[in-house]
Design an enzyme around this catalytic site. Structure first.
Site, PDB file in Angstrom:
ATOM      1  N   LYS A   1       0.838  -1.202   0.000  1.00 19.61           N
ATOM      2  CA  LYS A   1       0.000   0.000   0.000  1.00 19.61           C
ATOM      3  C   LYS A   1       0.869   1.247   0.000  1.00 19.61           C
ATOM      4  CE  LYS A   1      -1.240   1.828   3.744  1.00 19.61           C
ATOM      5  NZ  LYS A   1      -1.764   2.112   5.097  1.00 19.61           N
TER       6      LYS A   1
ATOM      7  N   ARG B   1      -8.404  11.800  13.247  1.00 21.84           N
ATOM      8  CA  ARG B   1      -6.992  11.503  13.001  1.00 21.84           C
ATOM      9  C   ARG B   1      -6.224  12.792  12.718  1.00 21.84           C
ATOM     10  NH1 ARG B   1      -6.018   6.340   9.287  1.00 21.84           N
ATOM     11  NH2 ARG B   1      -3.971   6.613  10.251  1.00 21.84           N
TER      12      ARG B   1
ATOM     13  N   GLN C   1       3.829  10.545   7.868  1.00 22.17           N
ATOM     14  CA  GLN C   1       3.126  10.897   6.633  1.00 22.17           C
ATOM     15  C   GLN C   1       3.011  12.414   6.461  1.00 22.17           C
ATOM     16  OE1 GLN C   1      -0.588   8.795   6.868  1.00 22.17           O
ATOM     17  NE2 GLN C   1       0.335   6.807   6.393  1.00 22.17           N
TER      18      GLN C   1
ATOM     19  N   SER D   1       8.431   5.947  12.357  1.00 19.04           N
ATOM     20  CA  SER D   1       8.410   5.307  11.035  1.00 19.04           C
ATOM     21  C   SER D   1       9.407   5.921  10.059  1.00 19.04           C
ATOM     22  CB  SER D   1       6.996   5.373  10.443  1.00 19.04           C
ATOM     23  OG  SER D   1       6.056   4.776  11.294  1.00 19.04           O
TER      24      SER D   1
ATOM     25  N   GLU E   1       3.642  -0.177  12.646  1.00 21.05           N
ATOM     26  CA  GLU E   1       2.555  -0.908  11.994  1.00 21.05           C
ATOM     27  C   GLU E   1       2.650  -2.418  12.210  1.00 21.05           C
ATOM     28  OE1 GLU E   1       4.276  -1.219   7.450  1.00 21.05           O
ATOM     29  OE2 GLU E   1       3.443   0.682   8.151  1.00 21.05           O
TER      30      GLU E   1
ATOM     31  N   LYS F   1      -9.022  -2.990   3.582  1.00 25.38           N
ATOM     32  CA  LYS F   1      -8.263  -1.734   3.543  1.00 25.38           C
ATOM     33  C   LYS F   1      -6.927  -1.935   2.848  1.00 25.38           C
ATOM     34  CE  LYS F   1      -6.267   1.662   6.732  1.00 25.38           C
ATOM     35  NZ  LYS F   1      -6.811   2.901   6.133  1.00 25.38           N
TER      36      LYS F   1
END
Length: 426
Positions: A23, A119, A167, A194, A310, A412
């Site tokens: 993804k 979020r 992100q 991350s 994750e 997802k």
């Protein structure tokens, strides 16, 4: 709807699995391909809810994406509005598309699932406003919102706190080549989570022809303005999604081979090789892929998962079946993911008789005995979180009577998790 997790017990497994595409790679490639000066071909992309939302958002803004057998052909075009974009509950979509939409002409409206309103998105919105982009968000700095796009982003130097999600930083770097002056982004705040995902963003920018310089000591990334070139890419398998499948060999015994595991990758899931070895597995490579062989038992682990958060639900499921306690540290940012993953894992494993204690940034897991001893069946809730569902399925391998609530949420990132799982364990 409840899905009875297949029970296998100690019946050993021997299987080879083809995991769908990544993804993270697929959605980054889509953003970059949309900005390129020539078409791109993405082979073996992940086809799931998150990537379909990204495709739909790009199409709404005028990008042509033609789907063929196991490939997408992306033909860039001037971005345009007005358009409405549904982000669902996809972090990459809600964070990567708004900066791209600022390059369009016209208003681009963003909305999503109820959880998407909760979020964190504020740092991305604030950074775009610092770059001169007008955004209507009612002072909430969250979804829903409207980007009042004028067709240009000036670029320049900006400071962002990406401690809640890497992100935030990736979102700005990915569109930097299309700004007038490029972007120099500096992170100021808590530890960056991350980091492998930021490294992935940098490498993919370079693959599409961008000029990127990195000064990690200063938490600074510089991307020059310049044309991107379309690429012909084969999307790597999603190594994080491999975690529950690798777990089958550890829980039931025997071996599982993951096809096409890359020799070199920026995916955080590659660290599963070291983590699962430390928990008692044996890992080897061969012409068929990466093979994991389970040991006599699963060992508990004390590990900082800050960079690979994750993987936490999968590691937590194994830890609940281990022969000794585990301490999973550095994962406070997971409280802001699809759900509060620390609270959800604690609640659901304990509901099956487990012993999980959460604190602000970690989980302490003390199993009653190896391979599910002391655990019992029950409903394992998912909270619309795909990784909660797969964690419950792992526990259900050796604990009879586990039923997963809303297993469909796995779509997802996995097109047919129940079918693939059952083909391996029944």
């Amino acid at each position: 709807m409840l899905w009875p997790a297949p029970f296998r017990g100690d019946k050993k497994v021997s299987a080879r699995v083809v995991i769908p595409g990544s993804k993270s790679v697929t959605n980054r490639a889509l953003i970059l391909a949309a900005q390129a000066k020539s078409p791109s071909l993405l082979k073996r992309p992940l086809i799931s809810r998150d990537t379909e939302l990204m495709v739909a958002g790009l199409r709404a803004m005028g990008i042509s994406i033609k789907e063929t057998d196991w490939a997408w052909e992306i033909t860039p075009a001037p971005l345009r509005g007005p358009a409405k974009v549904d982000v669902g509950n996809a972090g990459t979509v809600m964070r990567f598309l708004p900066p791209l939409s600022a390059l369009a002409h016209g208003d681009i409206s963003f909305d999503g699932d109820p959880r998407s309103y909760e979020r964190p998105l504020g740092p991305v919105i604030a950074a775009l406003e610092d770059l001169g982009i007008e955004i209507e968000h009612g002072g909430r700095y969250s979804l829903p919102m409207v980007v009042k796009s004028k067709g240009e982003i000036p670029g320049g130097a900006l400071t962002i706190d990406a401690s809640a999600s890497s992100q935030f930083l990736s979102a700005l770097l990915l569109i930097a080549p299309s700004t007038r002056d490029g972007i120099v982004a500096t992170h100021k705040g808590g530890p960056l989570p991350s980091m492998p995902h930021i490294d992935m963003t940098v490498q993919m920018l370079r693959d599409f022809g961008a000029q990127v310089s990195v000064d990690k000591s200063a938490n600074s990334w510089s991307v020059s303005a310049g044309a991107l070139q379309g690429q012909d890419l084969v999307i790597e398998p999603d190594l994080s999604n491999a975690a529950p499948f690798l777990s089958i060999a550890m829980v039931c015994g025997g071996s599982i081979t993951i096809a096409d595991w890359p020799e070199v990758t920026t995916q955080p899931g590659d660290q599963l090789r070291e983590i699962l070895t430390a928990m008692g597995a044996t890992i080897s490579r061969g012409k068929d892929g990466l093979t994991i062989t389970g040991g006599e038992s699963i060992h508990g682990i004390d590990i900082d998962l800050h960079d690979v958060g994750e993987l936490t639900p999968a590691i937590a499921a194994l830890a609940a079946l281990a022969d000794s306690p585990s301490h999973l540290r550095g994962i406070g940012h997971l409280r802001l993911h699809e759900t509060d993953r620390l609270a959800a894992l604690t609640r659901e494993v304990n509901s099956l008789g487990g012993n999980v204690v959460e604190d602000e940034t970690s989980l302490h897991i003390t199993p009653h005995g190896a391979m599910g001893k002391g655990l019992h069946g029950g409903t394992f809730h998912t909270y619309e979180d795909h990784r909660l569902a797969t964690a419950g399925a792992v526990i259900g391998l050796v604990v009879p009577g586990v039923e997963i609530e809303n297993v469909a949420t796995t779509r997802k990132t996995l097109p047919d998790f129940p079918g693939l799982w059952q083909s391996l364990v029944l």
